[in-house]
Structures are given as C-alpha cells and as structure tokens.
Design a protein around this motif. Structure first.
Motif: not given
Length: 418
Positions: A260-284
């Motif tokens: 369960f801890g790993l699953l919650v961490s996966a959500v967190g890592f997805g949040s970080v990846a999303g922030s980095i993606l949106l920070g470098n691709w800003t056409k949104w």
C-alpha cells in the motif's frame, strides 16, 4: 515563454522564495507523519483523534484564511512570511512538548493559522518577483515542491522515527524552518506589484470589509478563475471523499501494508512527473480549464476501475494497479498546475493575497466535509461503491465543464462570424 521549467530559478529572488517553500512544504509532511505516530502508537488513541487533528489543520484555512488575505496585502509580504514561518517554528516546538491530545490540537490549530498567513503572502510574492512570461515555470516549480515533498516527507519522517524516535521529525522540522527563514531574509524589501490601483479601487480598499468582499467578488466576476476554483474545489471534495477509504479498498484488491505504501508513492511519483512534464511543455496555458476538465474525465475512469477492482468485477496484476496509481498522480498535476497558473494570471498583483486566501478557503472547506461524508456513505453502501460513485462524479464533472467550454467557444465563434 523563455526556457524550461528551471529557467525561473535564474531569478535570484524567486530562487530564495522557492527554496524557503521547499523547507516549509517538507516540514508539513514530516509533521503529519509524526503526529499520527504519537497519537496512534504512543497515546493509543483511535480514528476520532486523527480526525480531530485533520479538522484542526484545516479549520484556520476556512475561518481565518480569507480575512488573513486582507491583512497580508496591507503589510510587507516579506515580513509576513518571515513572521509566519518563525511562528510555525515555535508552534512545532509546542507540538514536540505536548503532553496530551488537547495541547497537541491547540498547537496544530496555531500552526495552521500561521500557515494560512504564510501561503497568501507567498502567492503574492511570486507575482512581485516573477515576470509575467515566467509565471508558468514559477507556478509549476511551486507545485513540484508540493507534490515531491508528499513523497519525500513521509519517507524521511518514517526513517527519522525508526532511527531517532517518534518525536524526532519535529526537531528536524524546526531546523528546516530555520533554514527556510535564512532564505526568506534574502528576498527584496521592495515588493510592491507593478499594478497601480485607480481612484475607484483606492476608495474601495479603504475598509477591511470592502477589501475582503473584493477578493471574493473578483473570483465571481472572473469566468476563468471562477471555473478553475469550482473545478478544483469539487475535485478536492471527491478526492477526500474516498481518500480515507483508500487503504480499505486497496486491501480488497489484494495489497498488503508495505505494498500500500508503494501504491501511495506511485501516486506521488506520478504527481512529480506531471509537474515536470507541464513545466517543460507549456502550450496548455492557452487552455488551462480544458486541461483540468480532461484530467477529471480520465482520472474519474481510473477511480471507477479501482472501485470495480474492490468489487472483484475488474482485476489487474499488481504492476497494472501501480501503473494506474502513477497515472492518477500525473492527472492530478494536470489539475493543480493549471489551477495555480490561472490563479496567478487572472488576479491583479495587488489582490493576490485576498483572492488566493478566499480560493483556498473554498477548497479547504470542501476537503474538511468530504471525509465525514465518505465515512457515512461507506457505512450505507460499502467502500467499493463509494469509489465507483466518486469516480463517476469526477468524470461527469470533467465532461460537463468540457461541454460548457465547447458550447461557449462555439457561441463566440458564431458571434464573430455574424
């Protein structure tokens, strides 16, 4: 738009502000884990005590936050941030020495009050030190701090507890706040926004009541901002509706405690990846509401799948559920980052503290009432069905906003052609 997400750090003032935020955000998560451990393991208290702590954390944002925004705008943002962080440091010391739940709740409430002053001042300071064309990068970095500390904070807190004892995270949090203070002292003294209020605005801002109402009114009369606040508040309500039940549904799917801890961490890592993606691709940034609504539509589908997994109607191997959790976190960033950009770009610099505090109050209120509603619904229809309905509502919310924006755009196009 210039450069990638990290180009905003070339700005010395923003670099100091961002570094201070990292220590502040990290401290919040160290604190949360330590409090739960002390309550559950050292004092042997149950769910009611944890719920009381969560309410004490959120209450200042709802009750004090909107009014605090008015005071923040009348004062030096740098002074407010330094004072608030210093008070948080003192209140964490109070948490460390709390002999029972009542003292702990008192200091949690005080710390939440200081945080409710700190955040609108930080939002306002971003507008003061960051040029308009660098706002998407600055907002994304700020959100990256929030998302990444959700992973690092609990993991670091757990490690500190195992190495140095249950209350040790409080001491490290105090040290982190002290370092954050040093960076806040590096911020510029002159921080007035480059917005000169007209005569009518000056008259309107002459009283506290009018200033307070002006912040709320600005949200109401700014279509893009109003939509983003409604969308984010509704999303927060739905997330916290099932968040406290997540551990039970995951157990039904077949995950043990460590997994369960790993699953919650996966959500967190997805949040970080999303922030980095949106920070470098800003056409949104030209379609932020559509991005938020699309995120709701697709994340709702994932939440429904989790609920169906609990009902044994749908199944995946554990790696599949982990991938889904990562995607859920990534989609979450597709809401939080655009919201931060809309808030900054649609609000005049001289109203930032008031507007951000009012918006945070609306969001926090939805977060506070959601867990009780979720617990009540779980007793009535079962945890898995709560997840299914929460996911369906999330998708319907996103679909409704997308259709509304599409209709509005078509009407505007037809008007221009006429």
């Amino acid at each position: 738009m210039k450069g990638n997400m990290f180009s905003a750090l070339k700005n010395k003032s923003f670099r100091s502000l961002f570094t201070a935020q990292i220590f502040s955000d990290l401290g919040n998560w160290l604190d949360f884990i330590a409090i739960q451990v002390v309550i559950a393991y050292h004092w042997g208290l149950g769910e009611g005590a944890i719920a009381a702590v969560i309410i004490a954390m959120g209450l200042p944002w709802v009750v004090i936050g909107p009014f605090a925004g008015v005071f923040v705008e009348r004062l030096s943002k740098k002074t407010v941030m330094i004072s608030s962080l210093a008070l948080k440091l003192v209140f964490v010391a109070g948490l460390y020495f709390s002999p029972n739940l009542y003292f702990l709740l008192f200091f949690v409430l005080l710390k939440g009050t200081a945080a409710a002053l700190y955040d609108p001042a930080r939002q306002s300071m971003i507008r003061s030190v960051v040029p308009e064309d660098e706002l998407p990068q600055a907002v994304t970095l700020s959100q990256l701090s929030v998302n990444s500390t959700k992973i690092i904070g609990p993991a670091l807190g757990a490690a500190l507890i195992s190495l140095f004892g249950a209350k040790s995270p409080f001491l490290f949090e105090i040290a982190g706040f002290f370092i954050g203070l040093l960076f806040l002292f590096l911020l510029p003294k002159v921080e007035k926004p480059h917005v000169v209020p007209n005569l009518e605005q000056k008259k309107e801002n002459s009283s506290f009541r009018k200033e307070f109402l002006a912040g709320i009114r600005h949200i109401y009369i700014t279509p893009l901002l109003k939509l983003s606040v409604i969308l984010s508040a509704a999303a927060f309500f739905i997330i916290f509706l099932y968040d406290g039940l997540f551990v039970f549904i995951v157990k039904e799917i077949g995950f043990n405690g460590e997994e369960f801890g790993l699953l919650v961490s996966a959500v967190g890592f997805g949040s970080v990846a999303g922030s980095i993606l949106l920070g470098n691709w800003t056409k949104w940034k030209s379609l932020p509401i559509q991005l938020m609504a699309s995120s709701s539509l697709f994340s709702g589908t994932l939440i429904v799948a989790i609920g169906l997994g609990g009902l044994k109607i749908f199944s995946l191997p554990q790696v599949g559920w982990m991938a889904g959790a990562f995607l859920l976190g990534l989609l979450g960033s597709s809401q939080s980052v655009p919201y931060g950009y809309v808030l900054q770009s649609q609000t005049p610099g001289d109203m930032m503290a008031r507007v951000s505090a009012a918006a945070a109050s609306i969001q926090t209120f939805s977060m506070l009432i959601a867990p009780a509603a979720g617990a009540m619904l779980a007793k009535m229809i079962g945890v898995s069905y709560v997840m299914v309905w929460a996911g369906a509502l999330t998708s319907l919310l996103g679909l409704g906003i997308l259709l509304t924006r599409l209709t509005a755009n078509q009407a505007q196009t037809a008007k221009l052609k006429a």
